[in-house]
Design a protein around this motif. Structure first.
Motif, PDB file in Angstrom:
ATOM      1  N   GLY A 172     102.347  19.159 156.089  1.00 59.38           N
ATOM      2  CA  GLY A 172     103.279  18.422 155.134  1.00 59.38           C
ATOM      3  C   GLY A 172     104.940  19.246 155.553  1.00 59.38           C
ATOM      4  N   VAL A 173     105.987  18.348 155.303  1.00 60.47           N
ATOM      5  CA  VAL A 173     107.106  18.649 155.814  1.00 60.47           C
ATOM      6  C   VAL A 173     107.661  17.642 154.435  1.00 60.47           C
ATOM      7  CG1 VAL A 173     109.546  18.501 156.119  1.00 60.47           C
ATOM      8  CG2 VAL A 173     107.912  18.705 157.822  1.00 60.47           C
ATOM      9  N   PHE A 174     107.476  18.109 152.925  1.00 62.75           N
ATOM     10  CA  PHE A 174     107.999  17.928 151.934  1.00 62.75           C
ATOM     11  C   PHE A 174     109.668  17.246 151.303  1.00 62.75           C
ATOM     12  CE2 PHE A 174     103.519  17.846 151.414  1.00 62.75           C
ATOM     13  CZ  PHE A 174     102.956  16.762 150.569  1.00 62.75           C
ATOM     14  N   GLU A 175     110.086  16.822 150.693  1.00 65.51           N
ATOM     15  CA  GLU A 175     111.346  17.047 150.395  1.00 65.51           C
ATOM     16  C   GLU A 175     111.820  16.334 149.436  1.00 65.51           C
ATOM     17  OE1 GLU A 175     114.313  13.861 152.356  1.00 65.51           O
ATOM     18  OE2 GLU A 175     113.497  15.216 154.396  1.00 65.51           O
ATOM     19  N   ILE A 176     112.154  17.800 148.197  1.00 59.00           N
ATOM     20  CA  ILE A 176     111.820  18.011 146.631  1.00 59.00           C
ATOM     21  C   ILE A 176     113.459  18.326 146.778  1.00 59.00           C
ATOM     22  CG2 ILE A 176     110.444  19.530 145.027  1.00 59.00           C
ATOM     23  CD1 ILE A 176     108.662  20.728 146.799  1.00 59.00           C
ATOM     24  N   ILE A 177     113.525  17.075 145.475  1.00 55.32           N
ATOM     25  CA  ILE A 177     115.013  17.162 144.697  1.00 55.32           C
ATOM     26  C   ILE A 177     114.670  17.188 143.125  1.00 55.32           C
ATOM     27  CG2 ILE A 177     117.134  15.304 144.072  1.00 55.32           C
ATOM     28  CD1 ILE A 177     116.640  13.633 146.337  1.00 55.32           C
ATOM     29  N   ILE A 182     103.882  22.770 153.923  1.00 56.18           N
ATOM     30  CA  ILE A 182     103.312  22.541 152.906  1.00 56.18           C
ATOM     31  C   ILE A 182     101.646  22.751 153.812  1.00 56.18           C
ATOM     32  CG2 ILE A 182     101.648  21.967 151.088  1.00 56.18           C
ATOM     33  CD1 ILE A 182     104.607  21.453 149.644  1.00 56.18           C
ATOM     34  N   ILE A 183     100.576  23.712 154.228  1.00 58.78           N
ATOM     35  CA  ILE A 183      99.647  23.655 154.920  1.00 58.78           C
ATOM     36  C   ILE A 183      98.526  23.129 153.602  1.00 58.78           C
ATOM     37  CG2 ILE A 183      98.049  24.577 155.827  1.00 58.78           C
ATOM     38  CD1 ILE A 183     100.331  26.293 156.794  1.00 58.78           C
ATOM     39  N   LEU A 184      97.548  22.109 153.898  1.00 59.50           N
ATOM     40  CA  LEU A 184      96.969  21.720 152.916  1.00 59.50           C
ATOM     41  C   LEU A 184      95.667  20.316 153.680  1.00 59.50           C
ATOM     42  CD1 LEU A 184      97.919  17.348 151.565  1.00 59.50           C
ATOM     43  CD2 LEU A 184      99.589  19.155 152.790  1.00 59.50           C
ATOM     44  N   LYS A 185      94.776  20.608 152.961  1.00 54.60           N
ATOM     45  CA  LYS A 185      93.512  20.320 153.645  1.00 54.60           C
ATOM     46  C   LYS A 185      93.556  18.534 153.365  1.00 54.60           C
ATOM     47  CE  LYS A 185      91.029  23.864 154.453  1.00 54.60           C
ATOM     48  NZ  LYS A 185      91.015  24.013 156.371  1.00 54.60           N
ATOM     49  N   CYS A 221     106.878  13.171 150.792  1.00 53.29           N
ATOM     50  CA  CYS A 221     106.216  14.379 152.412  1.00 53.29           C
ATOM     51  C   CYS A 221     106.931  13.126 153.471  1.00 53.29           C
ATOM     52  CB  CYS A 221     104.887  14.072 152.446  1.00 53.29           C
ATOM     53  SG  CYS A 221     104.250  14.550 153.989  1.00 53.29           S
ATOM     54  N   SER A 222     107.835  14.085 154.422  1.00 52.55           N
ATOM     55  CA  SER A 222     108.816  12.152 155.016  1.00 52.55           C
ATOM     56  C   SER A 222     107.993  13.205 156.233  1.00 52.55           C
ATOM     57  CB  SER A 222     109.935  13.462 155.422  1.00 52.55           C
ATOM     58  OG  SER A 222     110.202  14.965 155.568  1.00 52.55           O
ATOM     59  N   MET A 223     107.540  14.127 156.837  1.00 53.49           N
ATOM     60  CA  MET A 223     106.067  13.789 157.771  1.00 53.49           C
ATOM     61  C   MET A 223     104.426  14.981 157.450  1.00 53.49           C
ATOM     62  SD  MET A 223     105.636  15.927 160.888  1.00 53.49           S
ATOM     63  CE  MET A 223     106.157  17.833 160.231  1.00 53.49           C
ATOM     64  N   VAL A 224     103.888  14.152 158.399  1.00 51.55           N
ATOM     65  CA  VAL A 224     102.415  15.250 157.215  1.00 51.55           C
ATOM     66  C   VAL A 224     102.080  15.150 159.361  1.00 51.55           C
ATOM     67  CG1 VAL A 224     101.107  13.161 157.476  1.00 51.55           C
ATOM     68  CG2 VAL A 224     100.342  15.121 156.950  1.00 51.55           C
ATOM     69  N   SER A 225     101.389  16.177 160.162  1.00 53.49           N
ATOM     70  CA  SER A 225     100.767  16.021 161.190  1.00 53.49           C
ATOM     71  C   SER A 225      99.785  17.372 160.876  1.00 53.49           C
ATOM     72  CB  SER A 225     101.115  16.443 162.374  1.00 53.49           C
ATOM     73  OG  SER A 225     101.921  17.718 161.669  1.00 53.49           O
ATOM     74  N   ILE A 226      98.575  16.672 162.352  1.00 53.56           N
ATOM     75  CA  ILE A 226      97.434  17.498 161.870  1.00 53.56           C
ATOM     76  C   ILE A 226      97.675  18.957 162.692  1.00 53.56           C
ATOM     77  CG2 ILE A 226      95.205  17.741 162.445  1.00 53.56           C
ATOM     78  CD1 ILE A 226      94.961  14.698 162.515  1.00 53.56           C
ATOM     79  N   GLY A 261      93.410   9.964 149.789  1.00 54.45           N
ATOM     80  CA  GLY A 261      95.113  10.062 149.388  1.00 54.45           C
ATOM     81  C   GLY A 261      96.012  10.478 150.042  1.00 54.45           C
ATOM     82  N   GLY A 262      95.803  11.557 151.418  1.00 49.62           N
ATOM     83  CA  GLY A 262      96.391  11.816 152.101  1.00 49.62           C
ATOM     84  C   GLY A 262      97.195  12.728 151.286  1.00 49.62           C
ATOM     85  N   THR A 263      98.383  12.843 151.701  1.00 50.98           N
ATOM     86  CA  THR A 263      99.591  13.500 150.783  1.00 50.98           C
ATOM     87  C   THR A 263     100.057  12.976 149.297  1.00 50.98           C
ATOM     88  OG1 THR A 263     101.700  12.508 151.815  1.00 50.98           O
ATOM     89  CG2 THR A 263     100.732  14.406 152.637  1.00 50.98           C
ATOM     90  N   GLN A 264      99.483  11.951 148.783  1.00 47.65           N
ATOM     91  CA  GLN A 264     100.238  11.702 147.901  1.00 47.65           C
ATOM     92  C   GLN A 264      99.632  12.413 146.466  1.00 47.65           C
ATOM     93  OE1 GLN A 264     101.998   7.939 147.810  1.00 47.65           O
ATOM     94  NE2 GLN A 264     102.198   9.454 145.832  1.00 47.65           N
TER      95      GLN A 264
END
Length: 101
Positions: free
Chosen positions: A17-22, A67-70, A94-99, A74-77
């Motif tokens: 996942g590509v996370f954008e954190i402000i 970020i790599i996660l299993k 999370c702006s993008m997620v891929s397997i 709920g996915g990335t939520q």
């Protein structure tokens, strides 16, 4: 003659996942990543692969983290919620997620 191959056991997939954190404060972003965000991600069974700080506008910045996660319900939520629960974080998504496997 058809050969029956055993089916692979299906388990959780690995996601990227590509996370954008402000952040709430624009100072000390590397320290924020090391001391607060990375431990939060690790508690959620994730790993920060890489991150970078990007200027937004008017002195504001955001952290873009890979970020790599299993895969889980709920996915990335759940991770987004954990990051949003940090006092030092104004917004996280999370702006993008891929397997990846």
């Amino acid at each position: 003659m058809t050969e029956n191959k055993p089916k692979k056991k299906k388990g959780p997939k690995t996601l990227l996942g590509v996370f954008e954190i402000i952040p709430d404060d624009m100072e000390g972003l590397d320290e924020l990543m090391e001391k607060i965000i990375k431990p939060t991600v690790e508690k959620a069974d994730g790993i920060v692969e890489t991150y970078r700080v990007q200027d937004i506008a008017f002195g504001a910045k955001k952290i873009i983290a890979r970020i790599i996660l299993k895969e889980r319900d709920g996915g990335t939520q759940p991770l987004e919620d954990a990051l949003m629960g940090l006092e030092e974080v104004q917004r996280a998504e999370c702006s993008m997620v891929s397997i990846i496997s």
